[in-house]
Enzyme design. Structure first.
Site, PDB file in Angstrom:
ATOM      1  N   CYS A 179       0.821  -1.215   0.000  1.00  0.00           N
ATOM      2  CA  CYS A 179       0.000   0.000   0.000  1.00  0.00           C
ATOM      3  C   CYS A 179       0.851   1.260   0.000  1.00  0.00           C
ATOM      4  O   CYS A 179       0.664   2.150  -0.823  1.00  0.00           O
ATOM      5  CB  CYS A 179      -0.947   0.004   1.193  1.00  0.00           C
ATOM      6  SG  CYS A 179      -2.179  -1.297   1.057  1.00  0.00           S
ATOM      7  N   HIS A 180       1.766   1.357   0.947  1.00  0.00           N
ATOM      8  CA  HIS A 180       2.523   2.596   1.049  1.00  0.00           C
ATOM      9  C   HIS A 180       4.017   2.342   1.190  1.00  0.00           C
ATOM     10  O   HIS A 180       4.765   3.199   1.635  1.00  0.00           O
ATOM     11  CB  HIS A 180       2.005   3.442   2.209  1.00  0.00           C
ATOM     12  CG  HIS A 180       0.524   3.669   2.120  1.00  0.00           C
ATOM     13  ND1 HIS A 180      -0.374   2.944   2.849  1.00  0.00           N
ATOM     14  CD2 HIS A 180      -0.203   4.492   1.354  1.00  0.00           C
ATOM     15  CE1 HIS A 180      -1.596   3.329   2.532  1.00  0.00           C
ATOM     16  NE2 HIS A 180      -1.526   4.260   1.640  1.00  0.00           N
ATOM     17  N   GLY A 181       4.435   1.100   0.864  1.00  0.00           N
ATOM     18  CA  GLY A 181       5.864   0.832   0.739  1.00  0.00           C
ATOM     19  C   GLY A 181       6.645   0.697   2.030  1.00  0.00           C
ATOM     20  O   GLY A 181       7.773   1.189   2.115  1.00  0.00           O
ATOM     21  N   TYR A 185      -5.382  12.133  -0.542  1.00  0.00           N
ATOM     22  CA  TYR A 185      -4.635  10.906  -0.287  1.00  0.00           C
ATOM     23  C   TYR A 185      -3.143  11.129  -0.529  1.00  0.00           C
ATOM     24  O   TYR A 185      -2.292  10.643   0.219  1.00  0.00           O
ATOM     25  CB  TYR A 185      -5.175   9.810  -1.204  1.00  0.00           C
ATOM     26  CG  TYR A 185      -4.658   8.432  -0.935  1.00  0.00           C
ATOM     27  CD1 TYR A 185      -4.995   7.766   0.233  1.00  0.00           C
ATOM     28  CD2 TYR A 185      -3.852   7.779  -1.858  1.00  0.00           C
ATOM     29  CE1 TYR A 185      -4.536   6.482   0.471  1.00  0.00           C
ATOM     30  CE2 TYR A 185      -3.388   6.501  -1.633  1.00  0.00           C
ATOM     31  CZ  TYR A 185      -3.733   5.854  -0.464  1.00  0.00           C
ATOM     32  OH  TYR A 185      -3.280   4.590  -0.238  1.00  0.00           O
ATOM     33  N   PRO A 237       6.774   4.375   5.663  1.00  0.00           N
ATOM     34  CA  PRO A 237       6.011   5.254   6.554  1.00  0.00           C
ATOM     35  C   PRO A 237       5.509   4.606   7.851  1.00  0.00           C
ATOM     36  O   PRO A 237       5.107   5.320   8.755  1.00  0.00           O
ATOM     37  CB  PRO A 237       4.823   5.684   5.690  1.00  0.00           C
ATOM     38  CG  PRO A 237       4.658   4.580   4.714  1.00  0.00           C
ATOM     39  CD  PRO A 237       6.023   4.037   4.455  1.00  0.00           C
TER      40      PRO A 237
END
Lengths: 174, 416
Positions: A138-140, B295, A153
């Site tokens: 999703c966000h690495g 987002y 993150p």
């Protein structure tokens, strides 16, 4: 009010504030059950403890099981993965924890973690990422072979559920 | 604005009603005779288009609820049942799903129109604040509606978005469990989202009524931004603007119908045709296009700021990017309303628009390499625009001379 010329506060003021306070407490007491119904109900809480048999997981494999509706990774780690995790100096970690703290004594090959990324809750992909552990698409966020956050993150390591070994192959989660 | 009323009850029944509930008088004053600046352009038709969008969503939504089942075992199948079995269900469902996108397209145009023409400036601050409130309610409604089909995107959107609340210190985790009704997104979550998704459109409708009330006190802003001085500056709302708005609606319905009839899934994600699996996250999760700018801001903060960790930091900037809109009337210090008369603002306005589109693009891009850096720059510029550029512009900019009245501006244009 005419009486204000004589007294800064009157009995009437006191009664007014007291009545208002009782009404406010009453309103809050009425609203609370209307909010509290949103909390996890009895049937959800009843799923709080499970037993799981580890015997069928060969070394180097992992399975995802469900505990309280949450996905849980159970990984049978290879010696290489354990050695790799133990070789990392704590100073390199964003959320410092030793490999021993992440596993139970005498069961270092078993890594049991809640499978939701600590960033926003996606399920990371196993056997991937730059640290031979997990990678969250999703966000690495990258996690290492002890499930510790190494890059990205996410603020913390993958969360360990409360669990204990009932025997060498039977574990109770929750 | 009762002084503009020309209503005299014609029949005995109307007179009887007028003395008890003057609803005909009210409607005539506010829907027909209302004095409206005569220079409004087509950007001003989006208010009426948005009312139409809300109407379409409520009508199609009430119908869908007659066939939909809010239970994790049946929700996914019941949406497919609507699309395959229910008479006309395929179109009703696609109008509702496409309608959400069209609603947001229209609301973004409406908001950016207000920003360019300074429609938030005194005496229209409350009007603007109510508008931002509607926007927030729309986002909540759209998000919960997106969860209902219970596909992979639905479930993971619910997981990720509810997780935002877990970033709040101390109360985060109990609040997260309260919102979900469990330790993870499950049946209680779906059930309550359905309940709230049905409720919120009516709350929106109520705030829209307040929004229109707040509009009808000072009256419409207009493209030159000077106040209405006398009756030569205005036209009655009906038939002049009812017809113009109706024409705007028809034009708007052309792309709307094209999407609904020919490409109902083009704005969605194929992964949402896989039923939600709480053990596997799709490789690329992205929100619907209308959430992408915000987002991108959420993701851009991947570093700790002092004692605030990256997760909470992202949430603060994400919330701040919307909350800051409430303060726009006081951040923009310029007295001149219309961007047409503000030579410097005009440039910064378009840079802001381009930056916002860039954020939309970056929200969909993978969080790696150059995109991460660009997202940080765009996020910084978004806040810079509100917190520095607008307050400073109001002090250093010399606006062009304004026409003395709406009438004069209209006539001079004709002769030019």
């Amino acid at each position: 009010m005419a009486t204000q010329a004589h007294h800064s506060t009157t009995r009437r003021d006191f009664i007014f504030v007291a009545t208002g306070s009782v009404a406010a407490v009453g309103a809050a007491a009425t609203v609370w059950p209307l909010i509290n119904q949103l909390n996890p109900d009895a049937s959800t809480l009843a799923l709080a403890s499970i037993e799981f048999n580890l015997a069928n997981i060969p070394e180097g494999q992992s399975v995802t099981i469900t505990w309280r509706g949450l996905p849980v990774f159970v990984r049978h780690r290879t010696q290489a993965e354990i050695d790799e995790a133990r070789a990392v100096p704590l100073s390199e970690l964003k959320d410092p924890a030793t490999d021993e703290q992440r596993t139970k004594e005498g069961h270092a090959q078993w890594l049991i973690m809640i499978a939701n990324c600590t960033h926003l809750g996606c399920v990371p992909v196993g056997d991937s990422g730059d640290f031979d552990g997990w990678f969250c698409p999703c966000h690495g966020s990258h996690y290492d072979s002890a499930g510790r956050i190494r890059r990205g993150p996410a603020p913390a390591n993958l969360v360990l559920p409360p669990y204990e070994f009932l025997s060498d192959t039977l574990v109770q989660i929750g | 604005m009762s002084e503009h009323s020309t209503y005299t009850p014609g029949t005995g029944i109307e007179k009887w009603l007028d003395e008890r509930l003057p609803i005909i008088r009210f409607s005539k004053e506010h829907l027909m005779d209302f004095p409206t600046p005569k220079n409004l352009n087509y950007w001003w038709t989006f208010g009426a288009i948005l009312v139409m969008c809300l109407g379409i969503q409520i009508v199609t939504g009430v119908i869908l609820a007659m066939h939909y089942t809010p239970n994790v075992a049946m929700a996914f199948d019941s949406v497919e049942h609507i699309r395959r079995d229910v008479n006309g269900g395929r179109m009703i469902q696609s109008f509702h799903a496409v309608g959400a996108s069209m609603f947001f397209a229209a609301v973004y145009i409406h908001i950016f129109r207000g920003m360019y023409f300074g429609s938030y400036k005194a005496p229209r601050e409350i009007l603007w604040i109510l508008g931002v409130l509607i926007f927030v309610l729309m986002m909540a409604t759209a998000f919960m509606g997106y969860v209902l089909p219970w596909g992979q995107m639905s479930g993971w959107a619910a997981t990720v978005i509810t997780n935002i609340f877990a970033a709040i210190p101390v109360i985060g985790t109990p609040l997260l469990e309260l919102l979900r009704g469990g330790f993870s997104v499950g049946n209680p979550t779906l059930n309550r989202f359905f309940s709230l998704h049905y409720l919120l459109p009516f709350v929106i409708a109520a705030v829209v009524a307040l929004h229109i009330w707040a509009l009808h006190v000072p009256g419409n802003n207009n493209p030159v931004g000077v106040d209405v001085k006398d009756s030569r500056d205005t036209l009655p709302f009906h038939p002049y603007y009812t017809m113009k708005d109706a024409f705007g609606m028809v034009l708007f319905l052309i792309p709307f119908c094209w999407f609904a009839f020919f490409a109902p899934d083009i704005l969605g994600h194929p992964d949402n045709y896989i039923q939600f699996n709480s053990q596997v996250t799709p490789a690329h999760i992205v929100p619907e296009w209308y959430f992408l700018p915000f987002y991108a801001i959420l993701r851009a903060i991947d570093f700790n700021i002092l004692f605030i960790d990256s997760k909470l930091g992202g949430v603060i900037f994400f919330g701040g990017s919307i909350v800051i809109l409430f303060f726009l009337p006081w951040l923009d210090t310029a007295k001149t309303r219309s961007g047409n008369f503000r030579p410097m603002f005009k440039w910064f306005y378009w840079i802001f628009v381009v930056n916002f589109i860039a954020l939309t693009y970056l929200g969909a891009a993978p969080a790696e390499g150059i995109y991460v850096i660009l997202a940080k720059i765009s996020t910084a510029y978004y806040f810079l625009h509100f917190l520095f550029i607008l307050p400073i512009l109001g002090r250093i900019e010399t606006p062009r001379p304004l026409p003395t009245s709406i009438s004069e501006s209209v006539l001079s244009k004709k002769h030019a």
